[in-house]
Design a protein around this motif. Structure first.
Motif, PDB file in Angstrom:
ATOM      1  N   GLN A   1       0.831  -1.207   0.000  1.00  0.00           N
ATOM      2  CA  GLN A   1       0.000   0.000   0.000  1.00  0.00           C
ATOM      3  C   GLN A   1       0.863   1.254   0.000  1.00  0.00           C
ATOM      4  OE1 GLN A   1      -2.476   0.407   3.440  1.00  0.00           O
ATOM      5  NE2 GLN A   1      -3.123   2.451   2.907  1.00  0.00           N
ATOM      6  N   TYR A   2       1.933   1.256   0.772  1.00  0.00           N
ATOM      7  CA  TYR A   2       2.741   2.464   0.881  1.00  0.00           C
ATOM      8  C   TYR A   2       3.867   2.523  -0.135  1.00  0.00           C
ATOM      9  CZ  TYR A   2       0.147   3.524   5.035  1.00  0.00           C
ATOM     10  OH  TYR A   2      -0.864   3.834   5.894  1.00  0.00           O
TER      11      TYR A   2
ATOM     12  N   VAL B   1       2.743   6.319  -7.431  1.00  0.00           N
ATOM     13  CA  VAL B   1       1.614   7.096  -7.942  1.00  0.00           C
ATOM     14  C   VAL B   1       2.054   7.926  -9.133  1.00  0.00           C
ATOM     15  CG1 VAL B   1      -0.076   8.878  -7.384  1.00  0.00           C
ATOM     16  CG2 VAL B   1       0.495   7.146  -5.688  1.00  0.00           C
TER      17      VAL B   1
ATOM     18  N   THR C   1       5.715   8.040  -4.240  1.00  0.00           N
ATOM     19  CA  THR C   1       4.871   6.963  -3.740  1.00  0.00           C
ATOM     20  C   THR C   1       3.643   7.522  -3.032  1.00  0.00           C
ATOM     21  OG1 THR C   1       6.000   6.823  -1.614  1.00  0.00           O
ATOM     22  CG2 THR C   1       6.874   5.451  -3.408  1.00  0.00           C
ATOM     23  N   GLU C   2       2.683   6.636  -2.806  1.00  0.00           N
ATOM     24  CA  GLU C   2       1.464   7.016  -2.108  1.00  0.00           C
ATOM     25  C   GLU C   2       1.784   7.493  -0.703  1.00  0.00           C
ATOM     26  OE1 GLU C   2      -2.918   5.125  -1.054  1.00  0.00           O
ATOM     27  OE2 GLU C   2      -1.499   4.004  -2.277  1.00  0.00           O
TER      28      GLU C   2
ATOM     29  N   GLU D   1       0.681  11.020   1.028  1.00  0.00           N
ATOM     30  CA  GLU D   1      -0.102  11.045   2.265  1.00  0.00           C
ATOM     31  C   GLU D   1       0.614  11.840   3.356  1.00  0.00           C
ATOM     32  OE1 GLU D   1      -0.798   6.949   3.168  1.00  0.00           O
ATOM     33  OE2 GLU D   1      -2.476   6.788   1.770  1.00  0.00           O
TER      34      GLU D   1
ATOM     35  N   CYS E   1      -1.107  11.573 -13.236  1.00  0.00           N
ATOM     36  CA  CYS E   1      -1.312  11.053 -11.882  1.00  0.00           C
ATOM     37  C   CYS E   1      -2.280  11.913 -11.072  1.00  0.00           C
ATOM     38  CB  CYS E   1       0.014  10.963 -11.144  1.00  0.00           C
ATOM     39  SG  CYS E   1       0.846  12.553 -10.991  1.00  0.00           S
TER      40      CYS E   1
ATOM     41  N   ASN F   1      -5.456  10.404  -9.512  1.00  0.00           N
ATOM     42  CA  ASN F   1      -5.139   9.523  -8.379  1.00  0.00           C
ATOM     43  C   ASN F   1      -4.732  10.335  -7.156  1.00  0.00           C
ATOM     44  OD1 ASN F   1      -5.663   7.151  -9.782  1.00  0.00           O
ATOM     45  ND2 ASN F   1      -3.566   7.006 -10.534  1.00  0.00           N
TER      46      ASN F   1
ATOM     47  N   ILE G   1      -6.344  10.418  -3.357  1.00  0.00           N
ATOM     48  CA  ILE G   1      -5.545  10.283  -2.134  1.00  0.00           C
ATOM     49  C   ILE G   1      -5.801  11.474  -1.217  1.00  0.00           C
ATOM     50  CG2 ILE G   1      -3.193  10.185  -1.214  1.00  0.00           C
ATOM     51  CD1 ILE G   1      -2.422   8.732  -3.861  1.00  0.00           C
TER      52      ILE G   1
END
Length: 119
Positions: A14-15, A19, A26-27, A31, A64, A67, A71
């Motif tokens: 997940q991490y 993206v 990365t996600e 975040e 991106c 997406n 997020i």
């Protein structure tokens, strides 16, 4: 946890999800940036350009961004769900938003030249 055989490191998929392939973001990085922006002012409007600016990056192909918007929404909802927001804070946010719009409207009017006339 998954194991990456090539690098020999354990990671949480997940991490480690990429993206933005243009900037290799990365996600988790997105975040973390959103949370730091919300920690500064939890009622500010966060858009992809603001996130990229905070990370000292820029959108290149911008493919991106949809997406990143997802997020932003998910992270902001989770942030406010963990935080007990009061109605007074929401009301204060609405007042600040109206002031922001009024200040920008005045700035637009001041930029017009005296000789400017609508056609």
């Amino acid at each position: 946890m998954l194991y990456a055989r090539n690098q020999g490191v354990a990671f949480d998929r997940q991490y480690e999800m990429l993206v933005c392939s243009c900037n290799f973001i990365t996600e988790e990085e997105i975040e973390d940036t959103i949370i730091s922006l919300l920690d500064e002012d939890c009622w500010q409007l966060i858009v992809p350009a603001k996130v990229y600016h905070a990370m000292e990056k820029r959108g290149r192909c911008c493919g991106c961004f949809p997406n990143v918007v997802d997020i932003i929404i998910r992270t902001t909802e989770q942030y406010h769900a963990r935080r007990d927001s009061t109605e007074a804070e929401i009301f204060d946010f609405m007042i600040r938003l109206k002031q922001f719009h009024e200040e920008n409207r005045r700035a637009d009017l001041e930029r017009r030249q005296k000789g400017h006339r609508a056609a």
